[in-house]
Design an enzyme around this catalytic site. Structure first.
Site, short mmCIF file in Angstrom:
data_model
loop_
_atom_site.label_atom_id
_atom_site.label_comp_id
_atom_site.label_asym_id
_atom_site.label_seq_id
_atom_site.Cartn_x
_atom_site.Cartn_y
_atom_site.Cartn_z
N ALA A 149 0.81 -1.22 0.00
CA ALA A 149 0.00 0.00 0.00
C ALA A 149 0.84 1.27 0.00
CB ALA A 149 -0.94 -0.02 1.20
N ARG A 203 -1.27 0.50 7.80
CA ARG A 203 -0.70 0.46 9.15
C ARG A 203 0.15 1.67 9.51
NH1 ARG A 203 -1.18 -4.29 6.76
NH2 ARG A 203 -2.52 -5.81 7.81
N HIS A 229 -3.82 -9.94 -4.01
CA HIS A 229 -4.99 -9.77 -3.14
C HIS A 229 -6.22 -9.39 -3.94
CE1 HIS A 229 -2.37 -9.20 0.72
NE2 HIS A 229 -2.39 -10.42 0.26
N CYS A 281 -28.69 -14.95 -7.46
CA CYS A 281 -29.15 -15.70 -6.26
C CYS A 281 -29.63 -14.79 -5.14
CB CYS A 281 -28.00 -16.58 -5.74
SG CYS A 281 -26.72 -15.65 -4.85
N SER A 327 4.72 -3.32 4.67
CA SER A 327 5.23 -3.60 6.03
C SER A 327 5.56 -5.09 6.18
CB SER A 327 4.17 -3.21 7.07
OG SER A 327 2.99 -3.99 6.84
N ASN A 353 11.25 1.93 1.48
CA ASN A 353 10.13 2.18 2.38
C ASN A 353 10.43 3.45 3.15
OD1 ASN A 353 8.33 1.90 4.77
ND2 ASN A 353 7.94 -0.15 3.95
#
Ligand code: APR
Length: 242
Positions: A24, A36, A119, A148, A187, A208
């Site tokens: 992210a 985070r 993801h 459904c 992270s 980072n």
């Protein structure tokens, strides 16, 4: 930092198989919060009450509002220079695969071709009960599945769910052959993606804003904003080797 950027540029020029692993932190410079950090999406929220199948089934209202807000935030955001640089490096043969945890689609929008969205994708909507695809509009208007009557959700991996098999296997295959892995804006708190860097025989570089928990896991760490660091490395790449 110049020296480190120069070192990464040299690694990129030498590596025959380079994999990029993003999280992210790769999208915060597009205005999308991470999870985070101080003002991250999980700050003041328990992800287990939102981003799990159980939360969806027992409190669809909270689940729906959280993901609707994320979709609406993406309506106003777009990939930044860092995403464009990674796509350019792929085109120029410097990188060979992007494995991302991000569901925002920014790498693809920036032109990345060889990518595994580990993801899933928040823009892809499906029925939680029967898997039938549904439109973004149907989800945003809180509609039910037309097949459904079940609850609609983004086709992303919630905590406790399996990762998309093909994406996962491709990422393992690429990282196991990699001579260089750039770990950018994550992270590394969430399995199984957090284990990927351990699978490479190659050089590991941490990019980072904050230092890695385990500095010794990385051959090189560069602390700062992903977009700025990638720009600096890109400038080094286009300079003749000194
Ligand atoms: N440049 C570089 N690093 C950054 C930037 C930036 N502009 N902004 C944030 N970061 C760093 C933060 O310091 C942090 O280490 O990016 C990292 C983001 O970590 P997380 O918020 O934990 O995000 P991520 O690692 O992608 O989370 C993994 O957790 O909730 C689940 O499914 C969700 O895919 C997500 C997974």
């Amino acid at each position: 930092m110049n020296a480190n950027a120069r070192q990464v540029a040299t690694y990129l020029q030498k590596s025959k198989c380079t994999v990029i692993l993003t999280g992210a932190g790769m999208s915060t410079e597009s205005g999308i919060p991470d999870f985070r950090s101080e003002n991250g999406l999980w700050h003041g929220r328990d992800p287990m009450t939102i981003a799990t199948p159980e939360a969806l089934e027992t409190d669809y209202e909270t689940f729906f509002n959280f993901y609707l807000a994320r979709l609406e935030a993406l309506d106003e955001a777009s990939p930044h220079k860092g995403h464009q640089i990674l796509a350019k490096w792929e085109e120029n043969g410097f990188t060979h695969h992007v494995a991302t945890q991000n569901v925002d689609g920014f790498h693809r929008q920036a032109g990345q071709q060889h990518i595994s969205e580990l993801h899933g994708s928040i823009q892809a909507i499906r029925c939680h009960d029967c898997n039938m695809k549904a439109s973004d509009e149907k989800f945003r208007s809180k509609g039910a599945c037309s097949a459904c009557g079940g609850r609609l959700r983004p086709d992303i991996v919630l905590f406790g769910e399996m990762l998309p098999q093909q994406e996962w296997e491709r990422s393992i295959e690429m990282i196991s052959e990699a001579e260089l892995v750039l770990v950018i804006g994550t992270s590394l708190q969430v399995a199984p993606v957090s284990q990927l860097p351990n699978l490479t025989p190659g050089q590991k570089v941490w990019i980072n804003q904050e230092a890695p928990e385990r500095e010794e896991w990385f051959d090189l760490t560069i602390q700062g904003k992903a977009g700025e660091i990638l720009t600096e490395i890109d400038q080094m790449l286009s300079q003749p080797e000194s």
